[in-house]
Design an enzyme around this catalytic site. Structure first.
Site, PDB file in Angstrom:
ATOM      1  N   ARG A   1     -20.805  31.302   0.426  1.00 25.48           N
ATOM      2  CA  ARG A   1     -20.844  32.178   1.604  1.00 25.48           C
ATOM      3  C   ARG A   1     -22.061  33.095   1.607  1.00 25.48           C
ATOM      4  O   ARG A   1     -22.433  33.632   2.661  1.00 25.48           O
ATOM      5  CB  ARG A   1     -19.564  33.026   1.677  1.00 25.48           C
ATOM      6  CG  ARG A   1     -18.296  32.219   1.866  1.00 25.48           C
ATOM      7  CD  ARG A   1     -17.053  33.088   1.758  1.00 25.48           C
ATOM      8  NE  ARG A   1     -15.841  32.278   1.729  1.00 25.48           N
ATOM      9  CZ  ARG A   1     -15.161  31.895   2.800  1.00 25.48           C
ATOM     10  NH1 ARG A   1     -15.579  32.246   3.996  1.00 25.48           N
ATOM     11  NH2 ARG A   1     -14.073  31.167   2.683  1.00 25.48           N
TER      12      ARG A   1
ATOM     13  N   HIS B   1     -21.877  26.612  -9.516  1.00 24.02           N
ATOM     14  CA  HIS B   1     -21.280  25.273  -9.631  1.00 24.02           C
ATOM     15  C   HIS B   1     -21.945  24.488 -10.767  1.00 24.02           C
ATOM     16  O   HIS B   1     -21.277  23.806 -11.549  1.00 24.02           O
ATOM     17  CB  HIS B   1     -21.461  24.485  -8.327  1.00 24.02           C
ATOM     18  CG  HIS B   1     -20.730  25.046  -7.152  1.00 24.02           C
ATOM     19  ND1 HIS B   1     -21.372  25.630  -6.097  1.00 24.02           N
ATOM     20  CD2 HIS B   1     -19.411  25.109  -6.872  1.00 24.02           C
ATOM     21  CE1 HIS B   1     -20.480  26.021  -5.203  1.00 24.02           C
ATOM     22  NE2 HIS B   1     -19.278  25.719  -5.644  1.00 24.02           N
TER      23      HIS B   1
ATOM     24  N   GLU C   1     -14.228  31.813 -12.645  1.00 20.21           N
ATOM     25  CA  GLU C   1     -13.371  33.006 -12.641  1.00 20.21           C
ATOM     26  C   GLU C   1     -13.627  33.912 -11.441  1.00 20.21           C
ATOM     27  O   GLU C   1     -12.890  34.880 -11.253  1.00 20.21           O
ATOM     28  CB  GLU C   1     -13.562  33.790 -13.943  1.00 20.21           C
ATOM     29  CG  GLU C   1     -12.936  33.121 -15.145  1.00 20.21           C
ATOM     30  CD  GLU C   1     -12.972  33.987 -16.394  1.00 20.21           C
ATOM     31  OE1 GLU C   1     -13.680  35.024 -16.384  1.00 20.21           O
ATOM     32  OE2 GLU C   1     -12.298  33.627 -17.369  1.00 20.21           O
TER      33      GLU C   1
ATOM     34  N   ALA D   1     -22.050  23.023  -0.663  1.00 22.97           N
ATOM     35  CA  ALA D   1     -22.970  24.168  -0.587  1.00 22.97           C
ATOM     36  C   ALA D   1     -23.193  24.680  -2.009  1.00 22.97           C
ATOM     37  O   ALA D   1     -23.012  25.854  -2.311  1.00 22.97           O
ATOM     38  CB  ALA D   1     -22.431  25.250   0.336  1.00 22.97           C
TER      39      ALA D   1
END
EC number: 6.3.2.1
Length: 279
Positions: free
Chosen positions: A187, A36, A148, A31
């Site tokens: 999410r 990323h 982080e 996802a």
């Protein structure tokens, strides 16, 4: 970009190349989003080869419902990875990783695992330690990159490498945020319009807490944050803590030459969002 779902084939391709070149590794649960991609871009700048893994790890979910609902968007993920010139994608099955025993190892992270997330997600960090250690054994990178946003996880992975004498450098990368300040997370795609509109309040509160920490003590700041969320119409605070960055222990009294960080977990309906900020 080469794609492997088999450990042996991945290693047969990777190890001859990596003998004289550096390998950067970005483990993910898919996802994928810009957060990323920022890790992958950083890895690309510092390494000859970049490996990304996508594996939704069953042993780090304390609730089966969360595992089942975790977004899986492999086709979209592959398209995104190609835009940042990812070299190798590793997409193992649970049986490839765990064989017939989908179970966590037990770890001692010198108490880091009992703070914040550890208080609310039973067995979570044993699951994280298990999969990260396994992936490190499989890929054997020189450098591994973690965001982080999951700062506690980052510290635990550093401790994992230290305690198990794993020859990998762990690189923490700053939190990637939406334009409105919400920390990017897989999410976030599950948020309703109402909760998505409300969610930036989390980071807004963190920034105000940081300012207050300059003149007030930790207890006063914590109480202020708790009161703010009690008044919020739909967001529900699970915890807000101020802790030492290294030990993750809650602050008792401000001391010079120590770095402190504020950590927060909030429910937006059934979706749990976490964030943090250095103070």
């Amino acid at each position: 970009m080469l794609v492997f779902d088999n450990i042996k084939k991945l290693q047969q391709h990777l190890f001859p190349i990596s003998a004289d070149q550096t390998v950067g590794f970005v483990p993910t649960m898919g996802a994928l989003h810009e957060g990323h991609l920022s890790l992958i871009k950083k890895a690309k700048k510092k390494n000859n080869i970049v490996v990304v893994s996508i594996f939704v790890n069953p042993t780090q979910f304390d609730k089966l419902e969360d595992l089942e609902k975790y977004p899986r968007t492999l086709n979209a993920d592959i398209k995104l990875l190609k835009t940042v010139d990812c070299d190798i994608l590793f997409i193992p099955s649970a049986s490839e990783i765990y064989s017939d025993n989908i179970q966590s190892e037990s770890f001692n992270f010198d108490g880091l695992e009992y703070q914040m997330e550890g208080k609310f997600r039973d067995g979570h960090f044993d699951g994280v330690g298990t999969i990260v250690k396994r992936l490190f054994e499989i890929v054997q990178p020189n450098n591994a990159y973690f965001g982080e946003k999951d700062f506690q996880q980052l510290q635990i992975i550093k401790k994992l490498v230290e305690k198990h004498a794993i020859d990998i450098k762990i690189k923490g990368c700053k939190i990637h945020r939406e334009d409105d300040g919400l920390a990017m997370s897989s999410r976030n795609t599950r948020l309703t319009k109402e909760y998505r509109k409300a969610a930036p309040y989390i980071y807004q509160t963190l920034k105000k807490a940081k300012k207050k920490f300059g003149t007030k003590n930790a207890v006063e700041v914590i109480q202020w944050v708790e009161k703010k969320f009690k008044k919020h119409p739909i967001l529900e605070l699970e915890y807000f803590e101020i802790a030492d960055e290294k030990t993750l222990l809650p602050i008792i009294k401000k001391e010079h030459n120590r770095n402190y960080r504020a950590f927060i977990a909030v429910f937006a309906g059934k979706i749990r969002l976490i964030d943090n900020i250095r103070l």
